[in-house]
Design an enzyme around this catalytic site. Sequence first.
Site, PDB file in Angstrom:
ATOM      1  N   LYS A  66      -0.766 -13.230  -7.820  1.00  0.00           N
ATOM      2  CA  LYS A  66      -1.625 -13.946  -6.867  1.00  0.00           C
ATOM      3  C   LYS A  66      -3.122 -13.720  -7.124  1.00  0.00           C
ATOM      4  O   LYS A  66      -3.916 -14.652  -7.035  1.00  0.00           O
ATOM      5  CB  LYS A  66      -1.291 -13.530  -5.435  1.00  0.00           C
ATOM      6  CG  LYS A  66       0.061 -14.033  -4.958  1.00  0.00           C
ATOM      7  CD  LYS A  66       0.281 -13.649  -3.504  1.00  0.00           C
ATOM      8  CE  LYS A  66       1.675 -14.018  -3.063  1.00  0.00           C
ATOM      9  NZ  LYS A  66       1.903 -13.770  -1.644  1.00  0.00           N
ATOM     10  N   ARG A 153      -4.168   3.899   4.619  1.00  0.00           N
ATOM     11  CA  ARG A 153      -4.141   5.263   4.073  1.00  0.00           C
ATOM     12  C   ARG A 153      -5.490   5.579   3.426  1.00  0.00           C
ATOM     13  O   ARG A 153      -6.101   6.598   3.711  1.00  0.00           O
ATOM     14  CB  ARG A 153      -2.999   5.306   3.041  1.00  0.00           C
ATOM     15  CG  ARG A 153      -2.699   6.616   2.441  1.00  0.00           C
ATOM     16  CD  ARG A 153      -1.415   6.522   1.653  1.00  0.00           C
ATOM     17  NE  ARG A 153      -1.493   5.537   0.551  1.00  0.00           N
ATOM     18  CZ  ARG A 153      -0.475   5.224  -0.230  1.00  0.00           C
ATOM     19  NH1 ARG A 153       0.693   5.786  -0.073  1.00  0.00           N
ATOM     20  NH2 ARG A 153      -0.629   4.334  -1.200  1.00  0.00           N
TER      21      ARG A 153
HETATM   22  P1  ATR Z   1       0.129  -5.801  -1.721  1.00  0.00           P
HETATM   23  O1  ATR Z   1      -0.265  -6.943  -2.609  1.00  0.00           O
HETATM   24  O2  ATR Z   1       1.594  -5.774  -1.368  1.00  0.00           O
HETATM   25  O3  ATR Z   1      -0.749  -5.685  -0.532  1.00  0.00           O
HETATM   26  P2  ATR Z   1      -1.329  -3.624  -2.833  1.00  0.00           P
HETATM   27  O4  ATR Z   1      -2.533  -4.464  -2.968  1.00  0.00           O
HETATM   28  O5  ATR Z   1      -0.968  -2.666  -3.921  1.00  0.00           O
HETATM   29  O6  ATR Z   1      -0.037  -4.504  -2.632  1.00  0.00           O
HETATM   30  O7  ATR Z   1      -1.469  -2.810  -1.452  1.00  0.00           O
HETATM   31  C1  ATR Z   1      -0.467  -1.967  -0.967  1.00  0.00           C
HETATM   32  C2  ATR Z   1      -0.847  -1.514   0.425  1.00  0.00           C
HETATM   33  O8  ATR Z   1       0.204  -0.693   0.957  1.00  0.00           O
HETATM   34  C3  ATR Z   1      -2.096  -0.652   0.479  1.00  0.00           C
HETATM   35  O9  ATR Z   1      -2.720  -0.828   1.733  1.00  0.00           O
HETATM   36  C4  ATR Z   1      -1.509   0.764   0.344  1.00  0.00           C
HETATM   37  O10 ATR Z   1      -2.343   1.782   0.841  1.00  0.00           O
HETATM   38  P3  ATR Z   1      -3.545   2.374  -0.081  1.00  0.00           P
HETATM   39  O11 ATR Z   1      -4.608   1.330  -0.105  1.00  0.00           O
HETATM   40  O12 ATR Z   1      -3.970   3.607   0.597  1.00  0.00           O
HETATM   41  O13 ATR Z   1      -2.923   2.610  -1.431  1.00  0.00           O
HETATM   42  C5  ATR Z   1      -0.305   0.611   1.233  1.00  0.00           C
HETATM   43  N1  ATR Z   1       0.765   1.587   0.973  1.00  0.00           N
HETATM   44  C6  ATR Z   1       1.583   1.633  -0.090  1.00  0.00           C
HETATM   45  N2  ATR Z   1       2.484   2.622   0.031  1.00  0.00           N
HETATM   46  C7  ATR Z   1       2.234   3.219   1.228  1.00  0.00           C
HETATM   47  C8  ATR Z   1       2.823   4.301   1.950  1.00  0.00           C
HETATM   48  N3  ATR Z   1       3.870   4.975   1.460  1.00  0.00           N
HETATM   49  N4  ATR Z   1       2.303   4.628   3.146  1.00  0.00           N
HETATM   50  C9  ATR Z   1       1.251   3.946   3.655  1.00  0.00           C
HETATM   51  N5  ATR Z   1       0.650   2.923   3.029  1.00  0.00           N
HETATM   52  C10 ATR Z   1       1.134   2.552   1.825  1.00  0.00           C
END
Ligand code: ATR
Length: 269
Positions: A66, A153
């Site tokens: 995307k 996070r």
């Molecule tokens: P997507 O396109 O699915 O949004 P991404 O851009 O990689 O994928 O973002 C993943 C999101 O999930 C982020 O907000 C990430 O938090 P961070 O920015 O701190 O990395 C969050 N995320 C992923 N695993 C997580 C977990 N185990 N607990 C809390 N937040 C999580």
Amino acid sequence: MTDRYAVIGNPIAHSKSPAIHHAFAEQLDQDLVYTAELIPLDGLKEGLTKLQSQGFKGINVTVPFKEQVWQQLENKSDQATLAGAINTVIFNDDGSSYGDNTDGIGLCRDLVDNHNIQLSDHRILLLGAGGAARGVILPLLKHQPSELVIANRTVSKAQNLADLFSEFGNIQASGFENISGQFDVIINATSASIQGQVPPIPSTVAQPTTCCYDMMYGASDTAFIQWAKAHKVSQAIDGLGMLVEQAAEAFYLWRGLRPNTQSVIASLR
Ligand code: ATR
């Protein structure tokens, strides 16, 4: 002549989009074929050119392309520009292409139209600050919530999004542990569900009238849906309806017709 559309991604074999779009086409008597096309991780540009030269009229875009498609397309809607991601592309007959993002509209339609959830004048908590979260912020703010809190996070990413969208409404950033107050709607846009985890948010954010929405869905309850049910909130909804609604909006952009989504959501359940 039969018009061709596709969803591109990697992996893509289990996509529900072909079934959804064929159901729409049947409903509205549209002569089209919609396929799932696997694009090599390093082959997006070539993949787009190939599909366009093969006469495809449009594509949907899913993980992990995307943001890359957003970078490649010059012409895009304002919503897509701010979303930083594109999930729908129109291939025009003159060889040009136009990108849009229907994810946020899909989320809001599922919440407001399908589940009767009020967003205006209500407090909304959006968990996550990645691509999925960013894509839905503007459509959520267009409903004029009293406040939209982005909790993540990595707090700096939430703060960046709050700054980016501050001119469109009351939007604040927070870490998970220090989220304050109760919310009417809590939306999980983190990818924590993939790991079977729930962001460590305080129990106090939910009240009996709260609606919890997980943008993910699965054959069984996601970890966040389990959390919501354990906290006895009024509604715990997964993202299957959002998937169908974002598809319906893409279908409308391509064909100018609005499918009935309820029957398609019901058949996928
Ligand atoms: P997507 O396109 O699915 O949004 P991404 O851009 O990689 O994928 O973002 C993943 C999101 O999930 C982020 O907000 C990430 O938090 P961070 O920015 O701190 O990395 C969050 N995320 C992923 N695993 C997580 C977990 N185990 N607990 C809390 N937040 C999580």
